[in-house]
Design a protein around this motif. Structure first.
Motif, PDB file in Angstrom:
ATOM      1  N   PRO A  42       0.938  -1.247   0.012  1.00 24.32           N
ATOM      2  CA  PRO A  42       0.010   0.042  -0.058  1.00 24.32           C
ATOM      3  C   PRO A  42       0.915   1.329  -0.099  1.00 24.32           C
ATOM      4  CG  PRO A  42      -0.029  -0.984   2.092  1.00 24.32           C
ATOM      5  CD  PRO A  42       0.628  -2.086   1.351  1.00 24.32           C
ATOM      6  N   ARG A  43       2.242   1.091   0.147  1.00 20.61           N
ATOM      7  CA  ARG A  43       3.043   2.416   0.432  1.00 20.61           C
ATOM      8  C   ARG A  43       3.371   2.793  -1.140  1.00 20.61           C
ATOM      9  NH1 ARG A  43       4.794   4.255   4.643  1.00 20.61           N
ATOM     10  NH2 ARG A  43       6.469   5.362   3.439  1.00 20.61           N
ATOM     11  N   VAL A  70       2.363   4.272  -4.226  1.00 18.21           N
ATOM     12  CA  VAL A  70       1.159   5.028  -4.686  1.00 18.21           C
ATOM     13  C   VAL A  70       1.812   5.442  -6.143  1.00 18.21           C
ATOM     14  CG1 VAL A  70      -0.154   7.038  -4.765  1.00 18.21           C
ATOM     15  CG2 VAL A  70       0.419   5.737  -2.459  1.00 18.21           C
ATOM     16  N   PRO A  71       1.281   5.037  -7.178  1.00 23.21           N
ATOM     17  CA  PRO A  71       1.591   5.555  -8.277  1.00 23.21           C
ATOM     18  C   PRO A  71       1.562   6.838  -8.585  1.00 23.21           C
ATOM     19  CG  PRO A  71      -0.609   4.329  -8.438  1.00 23.21           C
ATOM     20  CD  PRO A  71      -0.243   4.122  -7.210  1.00 23.21           C
ATOM     21  N   PRO A 112       1.206  10.523 -10.481  1.00 25.56           N
ATOM     22  CA  PRO A 112       0.700  11.115 -11.671  1.00 25.56           C
ATOM     23  C   PRO A 112       1.835  11.665 -12.426  1.00 25.56           C
ATOM     24  CG  PRO A 112       0.423  12.468  -9.722  1.00 25.56           C
ATOM     25  CD  PRO A 112       0.995  11.253  -9.182  1.00 25.56           C
ATOM     26  N   LEU A 113       3.056  11.924 -11.953  1.00 20.32           N
ATOM     27  CA  LEU A 113       4.137  12.648 -12.849  1.00 20.32           C
ATOM     28  C   LEU A 113       4.760  11.828 -13.779  1.00 20.32           C
ATOM     29  CD1 LEU A 113       5.318  14.710  -9.813  1.00 20.32           C
ATOM     30  CD2 LEU A 113       4.506  15.662 -11.701  1.00 20.32           C
ATOM     31  N   TYR A 137      17.067  16.193   0.303  1.00 21.58           N
ATOM     32  CA  TYR A 137      15.844  16.558   0.702  1.00 21.58           C
ATOM     33  C   TYR A 137      15.676  16.794   2.122  1.00 21.58           C
ATOM     34  CZ  TYR A 137      10.745  15.608   1.248  1.00 21.58           C
ATOM     35  OH  TYR A 137       9.420  15.562   1.477  1.00 21.58           O
ATOM     36  N   LYS A 138      15.411  17.891   2.659  1.00 25.36           N
ATOM     37  CA  LYS A 138      15.124  18.358   4.080  1.00 25.36           C
ATOM     38  C   LYS A 138      16.301  18.051   4.876  1.00 25.36           C
ATOM     39  CE  LYS A 138      10.778  18.716   5.543  1.00 25.36           C
ATOM     40  NZ  LYS A 138       9.502  18.521   5.911  1.00 25.36           N
ATOM     41  N   GLY A 150      11.046  19.011  -3.593  1.00 26.38           N
ATOM     42  CA  GLY A 150      10.512  17.644  -3.358  1.00 26.38           C
ATOM     43  C   GLY A 150       8.938  17.548  -3.503  1.00 26.38           C
ATOM     44  N   MET A 151       8.155  18.533  -2.751  1.00 26.10           N
ATOM     45  CA  MET A 151       6.877  18.566  -3.011  1.00 26.10           C
ATOM     46  C   MET A 151       6.350  18.618  -4.494  1.00 26.10           C
ATOM     47  SD  MET A 151       3.843  20.542  -0.643  1.00 26.10           S
ATOM     48  CE  MET A 151       4.242  19.735   0.575  1.00 26.10           C
ATOM     49  N   ASN A 152       6.921  19.348  -5.297  1.00 28.29           N
ATOM     50  CA  ASN A 152       6.662  19.398  -6.436  1.00 28.29           C
ATOM     51  C   ASN A 152       6.797  18.195  -7.317  1.00 28.29           C
ATOM     52  OD1 ASN A 152       5.682  22.138  -6.544  1.00 28.29           O
ATOM     53  ND2 ASN A 152       7.899  22.804  -7.314  1.00 28.29           N
ATOM     54  N   GLY A 212       6.194  15.425  -5.932  1.00 29.48           N
ATOM     55  CA  GLY A 212       5.341  14.473  -5.106  1.00 29.48           C
ATOM     56  C   GLY A 212       6.325  13.548  -4.252  1.00 29.48           C
ATOM     57  N   VAL A 213       7.306  13.886  -3.659  1.00 26.10           N
ATOM     58  CA  VAL A 213       8.055  13.301  -3.059  1.00 26.10           C
ATOM     59  C   VAL A 213       7.524  12.743  -1.621  1.00 26.10           C
ATOM     60  CG1 VAL A 213      10.154  12.880  -1.535  1.00 26.10           C
ATOM     61  CG2 VAL A 213      10.352  13.774  -3.841  1.00 26.10           C
ATOM     62  N   TYR A 214       7.359  11.519  -1.053  1.00 30.24           N
ATOM     63  CA  TYR A 214       6.784  11.169   0.139  1.00 30.24           C
ATOM     64  C   TYR A 214       7.418  10.103   0.958  1.00 30.24           C
ATOM     65  CZ  TYR A 214       4.351   7.214  -2.008  1.00 30.24           C
ATOM     66  OH  TYR A 214       4.004   5.834  -2.547  1.00 30.24           O
ATOM     67  N   GLN A 223      -0.462   6.157   6.089  1.00 31.57           N
ATOM     68  CA  GLN A 223      -1.850   6.107   5.099  1.00 31.57           C
ATOM     69  C   GLN A 223      -3.039   5.836   6.217  1.00 31.57           C
ATOM     70  OE1 GLN A 223      -0.465   3.164   2.441  1.00 31.57           O
ATOM     71  NE2 GLN A 223       0.690   4.874   1.264  1.00 31.57           N
ATOM     72  N   ARG A 259       0.458  16.398  -8.022  1.00 35.38           N
ATOM     73  CA  ARG A 259       1.607  15.864  -7.325  1.00 35.38           C
ATOM     74  C   ARG A 259       1.592  14.490  -6.995  1.00 35.38           C
ATOM     75  NH1 ARG A 259       1.482  20.778  -7.721  1.00 35.38           N
ATOM     76  NH2 ARG A 259       3.423  22.184  -8.222  1.00 35.38           N
ATOM     77  N   TYR A 260       0.666  14.029  -6.169  1.00 40.82           N
ATOM     78  CA  TYR A 260       0.401  12.901  -5.632  1.00 40.82           C
ATOM     79  C   TYR A 260      -0.653  12.019  -6.107  1.00 40.82           C
ATOM     80  CZ  TYR A 260       3.410  15.247  -2.071  1.00 40.82           C
ATOM     81  OH  TYR A 260       4.447  15.839  -1.444  1.00 40.82           O
TER      82      TYR A 260
END
Lengths: 177, 168
Positions: free
Chosen positions: A29-30, A32-33, A35-36, A101-102, A131-133, A135-137, B61, B100-101
């Motif tokens: 579940p970690r 996540v595809p 969109p970029l 990053y950070k 990083g947010m642009n 979509g880094v998580y 999540q 972005r996500y």
């Protein structure tokens, strides 16, 4: 016979639902595809980690296939990934760039000096705005960016030799043609 | 008697005084703007949280970014606040995060090719259930009462016979 089938229907339905839900459990579940993937990479214009007076500008990499690795000195999985990146630098002759990053510059330089620097250059993103642009998580993350600046692949979590050999290197070879 | 009553009064006063003193010396703690993670309740903050509650945290999540204490969630709340100050609409801010996500960040997934079943499955289930019940009821209503089995008819005649012999 008819009564037998009647009892089998709910059991079959139960098994079908169990199989459907069970297959869902095998997915991570970690992951996540993004969109970029298939879209233009967000621009990176940041000071370099090695020399903050110099600017890392991703526009300079236009026309090249390159790999962006998002890392941080505080990131534990990055330590696990690090040997793979070192092999990538030494063997594959691949333009590998980093996004710190950070992180603080001191901690980053200390980590690179101690473990080895796999990157041609790293951009410093202390607040994580770039990083947010992207979509880094979950650091580390790795992006393959083509000659037109389009993201063609995103890896969430540490690179493994398998991912490098079977996905990243063939993709880079194909995009470089 | 008077001494006992005086003692009781003094005891009561001794028990009360610390509480009185405490409430006088310690005013209710005001939320400090510098305390990490604590923000004052302002209209901006209320709107920020309202949007944050509709967005899913990607690190932990299952939590919204309003609930989550993850660093990324804090960054995302700061981003919402910054965009609100720029005058962005709620929808535009949500779109910013979706770009972005992905749709994953939305707690309310939009109706797309892959989510229509998610949206309409409950409706299908209700309609199928109603149709099933109607069919069952109609079939039961049409069925003639079945003939008695051998043992049932034996029991029935025994009961009838007993009733006839003993007209109470």
């Amino acid at each position: 016979m008819k009564a037998g089938i009647r009892y089998l229907v709910p059991i079959a339905a139960l098994l079908a639902i169990a199989a459907l839900l069970g297959s869902g459990l095998t997915h991570d579940p970690r992951l996540v595809p993004s969109p970029l993937v298939g879209k233009a990479a967000p621009p990176i214009v940041l000071p370099e980690v090695a020399d903050p007076a110099r600017t890392f500008d991703s526009a300079n990499l236009h026309g090249k296939v390159w790999v962006l690795n998002v890392w941080a000195s505080w990131c534990v999985s990055c330590r696990q990934e690090h040997p793979v990146l070192m092999v990538l630098r030494d063997q594959a002759n691949l333009p590998l760039y980093g996004l710190d990053y950070k992180d603080t510059r001191d901690a980053a330089l200390q980590w690179l000096a101690a473990a080895g620097n796999p990157y041609l250059s790293s951009a410093s993103d202390p607040k994580g705005t770039v990083g947010m642009n992207f979509g880094v998580y979950g650091v580390p993350e790795t992006y393959v960016i083509d000659k037109l600046g389009v993201i063609r692949y995103k890896q969430i979590g540490p690179l493994t030799p398998q991912v490098v050999d079977h996905t990243i290197l063939p993709l880079v070879a194909r995009l470089s043609q | 008697m008077r001494v006992a009553s005086l003692c009781a009064w003094m005891l009561a006063l001794a028990l009360l005084l610390p509480a009185v003193g405490q409430s006088a010396s310690a005013p209710p703690a005001a939320p400090s703007a510098h305390a990490p993670g604590i923000v004052e309740e302002t209209p901006l903050e209320r709107r920020t949280l309202a949007i944050a509650y509709t967005l899913r945290c990607l690190v932990c999540q299952g939590e919204s970014i309003a609930d989550s204490q993850a660093a990324l969630a804090r960054d995302m709340r700061a981003e919402i606040r910054a965009k609100l100050l720029l005058g962005w609409s709620d929808a535009r801010i949500r779109q910013y995060f979706v770009a972005r996500y992905g749709n994953y960040v939305l707690y309310r997934p939009p109706l797309t090719g892959s989510t229509w079943f998610l949206w309409f499955a409950p409706l299908f289930a209700i309609v199928a259930g109603i149709i099933g019940i109607l069919l069952l009821v109609r079939r039961r209503g049409r069925q003639p009462p079945g003939a008695l089995s051998a043992s049932e008819s034996r029991r029935a005649s025994a009961l009838l016979a007993a009733h006839r012999e003993d007209p109470a």
